[in-house]
Design a protein around this motif. Structure first.
Motif, short mmCIF file in Angstrom:
data_model
loop_
_atom_site.label_atom_id
_atom_site.label_comp_id
_atom_site.label_asym_id
_atom_site.label_seq_id
_atom_site.Cartn_x
_atom_site.Cartn_y
_atom_site.Cartn_z
N LEU A 103 37.92 -19.15 67.28
CA LEU A 103 39.45 -18.91 67.26
C LEU A 103 39.25 -18.04 65.94
O LEU A 103 40.38 -17.90 65.48
CB LEU A 103 39.97 -20.46 67.08
CG LEU A 103 41.48 -20.70 66.90
CD1 LEU A 103 41.94 -20.10 68.19
CD2 LEU A 103 41.68 -21.65 66.65
N LEU A 104 39.07 -18.27 64.45
CA LEU A 104 39.33 -17.43 63.34
C LEU A 104 38.41 -16.14 63.55
O LEU A 104 38.55 -15.78 62.92
CB LEU A 104 38.11 -19.13 62.19
CG LEU A 104 38.33 -20.51 62.23
CD1 LEU A 104 37.21 -20.87 61.21
CD2 LEU A 104 39.27 -20.31 60.97
N ARG A 105 37.64 -15.86 64.46
CA ARG A 105 37.35 -14.66 64.39
C ARG A 105 38.58 -13.37 65.04
O ARG A 105 38.64 -12.48 64.19
CB ARG A 105 35.97 -14.41 64.99
CG ARG A 105 35.03 -14.94 63.57
CD ARG A 105 33.36 -14.93 64.80
NE ARG A 105 32.84 -14.96 65.59
CZ ARG A 105 32.86 -15.32 65.76
NH1 ARG A 105 32.60 -16.96 65.11
NH2 ARG A 105 32.25 -16.24 67.63
N CYS A 106 39.15 -14.72 66.15
CA CYS A 106 39.89 -13.84 66.74
C CYS A 106 41.17 -13.44 66.38
O CYS A 106 42.16 -13.10 66.77
CB CYS A 106 39.88 -14.19 68.40
SG CYS A 106 37.91 -13.63 69.15
N CYS A 107 41.60 -14.90 65.60
CA CYS A 107 43.46 -14.31 65.58
C CYS A 107 42.58 -14.60 63.54
O CYS A 107 42.96 -15.36 62.78
CB CYS A 107 43.07 -16.58 65.45
SG CYS A 107 43.33 -16.29 67.12
N PRO A 108 42.85 -13.32 63.61
CA PRO A 108 42.99 -12.77 61.52
C PRO A 108 44.08 -13.32 60.56
O PRO A 108 43.91 -12.94 59.36
CB PRO A 108 42.39 -11.35 61.94
CG PRO A 108 43.38 -10.81 62.79
CD PRO A 108 42.82 -12.16 64.32
N ARG A 109 45.56 -13.32 61.79
CA ARG A 109 46.54 -13.48 61.00
C ARG A 109 46.31 -14.73 60.94
O ARG A 109 47.81 -15.80 60.67
CB ARG A 109 47.79 -13.51 61.77
CG ARG A 109 47.07 -11.70 61.72
CD ARG A 109 48.62 -10.88 62.59
NE ARG A 109 49.10 -10.29 61.91
CZ ARG A 109 48.04 -9.11 63.12
NH1 ARG A 109 47.33 -9.34 64.06
NH2 ARG A 109 48.30 -7.48 63.39
N LEU A 110 45.85 -16.15 60.76
CA LEU A 110 45.75 -18.05 61.09
C LEU A 110 45.86 -18.18 59.79
O LEU A 110 44.94 -17.95 58.83
CB LEU A 110 44.33 -18.32 62.18
CG LEU A 110 44.82 -19.80 62.57
CD1 LEU A 110 45.21 -20.30 63.48
CD2 LEU A 110 43.51 -20.44 62.40
N ARG A 111 46.95 -18.48 59.35
CA ARG A 111 47.21 -19.24 58.19
C ARG A 111 46.74 -20.62 57.67
O ARG A 111 47.14 -21.30 56.65
CB ARG A 111 48.70 -18.83 57.91
CG ARG A 111 48.24 -16.98 57.25
CD ARG A 111 50.28 -16.80 56.74
NE ARG A 111 51.44 -17.50 57.73
CZ ARG A 111 51.71 -17.16 58.39
NH1 ARG A 111 51.61 -15.54 59.12
NH2 ARG A 111 53.19 -17.49 58.70
N ALA A 168 33.65 -17.31 56.06
CA ALA A 168 33.15 -16.55 55.85
C ALA A 168 34.14 -15.53 57.00
O ALA A 168 34.10 -13.99 56.93
CB ALA A 168 32.31 -16.80 57.03
N ASP A 169 35.38 -16.52 58.27
CA ASP A 169 35.59 -15.52 59.17
C ASP A 169 37.01 -15.94 58.44
O ASP A 169 38.29 -15.66 59.22
CB ASP A 169 35.97 -15.78 60.64
CG ASP A 169 33.68 -15.18 60.49
OD1 ASP A 169 33.67 -14.20 59.91
OD2 ASP A 169 33.30 -15.44 61.18
N GLY A 170 37.51 -17.01 58.07
CA GLY A 170 39.11 -17.48 57.53
C GLY A 170 39.85 -16.53 56.12
O GLY A 170 40.54 -17.29 55.50
N ARG A 171 39.85 -14.99 56.35
CA ARG A 171 40.44 -14.81 55.09
C ARG A 171 41.40 -14.69 55.33
O ARG A 171 42.23 -14.98 54.03
CB ARG A 171 39.86 -13.34 55.54
CG ARG A 171 38.50 -12.38 55.76
CD ARG A 171 38.60 -11.04 56.35
NE ARG A 171 38.84 -11.29 57.28
CZ ARG A 171 38.15 -10.77 58.63
NH1 ARG A 171 36.94 -11.65 58.14
NH2 ARG A 171 38.07 -10.72 60.06
N ALA A 172 42.56 -14.92 56.45
CA ALA A 172 44.21 -15.59 55.32
C ALA A 172 44.26 -17.07 55.72
O ALA A 172 45.35 -16.60 55.80
CB ALA A 172 44.82 -14.65 57.03
#
Length: 231
Positions: A141-149, A169-173
């Motif tokens: 979910l974190l990789r495929c939804c890069p706008r997840l806030r 690692a992947d929760g950039r937003a």
């Protein structure tokens, strides 16, 4: 007196119909959509499905909603006595308890994988009482939804420090993370995440203070036991 003017619902324009549908729950939207093709088109308009809330896992099986790129907010909150059964460690469950859990063991994970494929603009996810959701599923979910806030997890027994590592690692937003009453999240994992993401609003009520799962130790072979027993 002036005569009363009547108007059929299908005489409303698309914007008005979408506004009308927005006040209805999922079942009511589906029922209204069955009445004519015009209303069915409104039901299938992606703009109608920016928010989805589910109060039980059985709702995930219904066909009264649509998943698409318009979805921004997703909430699955299961408050049932069965949540307690699903939260029991697998090796402690009775045959009856395992049969209860088998009916929906893959349900949330499979649904979230569909979300990964269809909802890249997702901004907020809340999962409560989802005892079978896994670290691997949340990492996807974190990789495929890069706008997840915002990711809010509550009473998700299978969530571990691996989810925290995936956030780093992947929760950039990601701006907000809650892992409340997730017993397999440790204090050390929370410290590592705070160090890696100092701006993240992290909350973990009672998680690190709860007893984590304790897999049973493998039994010693009979021959080894014989050597330990007094003669």
């Amino acid at each position: 007196m002036w005569p009363l003017l009547t108007m059929h619902i299908t005489q409303l324009n698309r914007e008005c119909l979408l506004h009308l549908f927005s006040f209805l729950d999922k079942d009511s939207r589906k029922s209204l959509a069955r009445t004519c093709s015009q209303l069915h088109e409104v039901f299938e308009d992606p703009a109608l499905w920016s928010l989805l809330h589910f109060r039980s896992l059985t709702e995930l099986r219904k066909d009264n909603f649509l998943l698409g790129p318009a979805l921004r907010t997703l909430s699955i909150c299961w408050h049932s006595s069965r949540v307690q059964v699903c939260s029991i460690e697998d090796w402690l469950k009775s045959a009856f308890q395992r049969s209860i859990c088998s009916r929906h063991e893959r349900l949330v994970n499979d649904f979230l994988l569909q979300v990964c494929d269809r909802c890249p603009n997702l901004a907020s996810v809340t999962l409560s009482g989802c005892g079978h959701v896994t670290d691997d599923c949340l990492a996807s979910l974190l990789r495929c939804c890069p706008r997840l806030r915002a990711l809010r997890l509550e009473n998700c027994a299978r969530v571990t420090n691996r989810t925290l590592a995936a956030v780093a690692a992947d929760g950039r937003a990601l701006q907000t993370l809650h892992v409340d009453f997730c017993r397999n999240v440790s204090a050390a994992g929370l410290r590592h995440l705070r160090a890696a993401c100092p701006r993240l609003a992290l909350r973990a009520e009672h998680s690190a203070a709860m007893l984590p799962d304790q897999p049973p130790r493998p039994r010693a072979p009979a021959a080894a036991l014989g050597k330990l027993l007094p003669r």
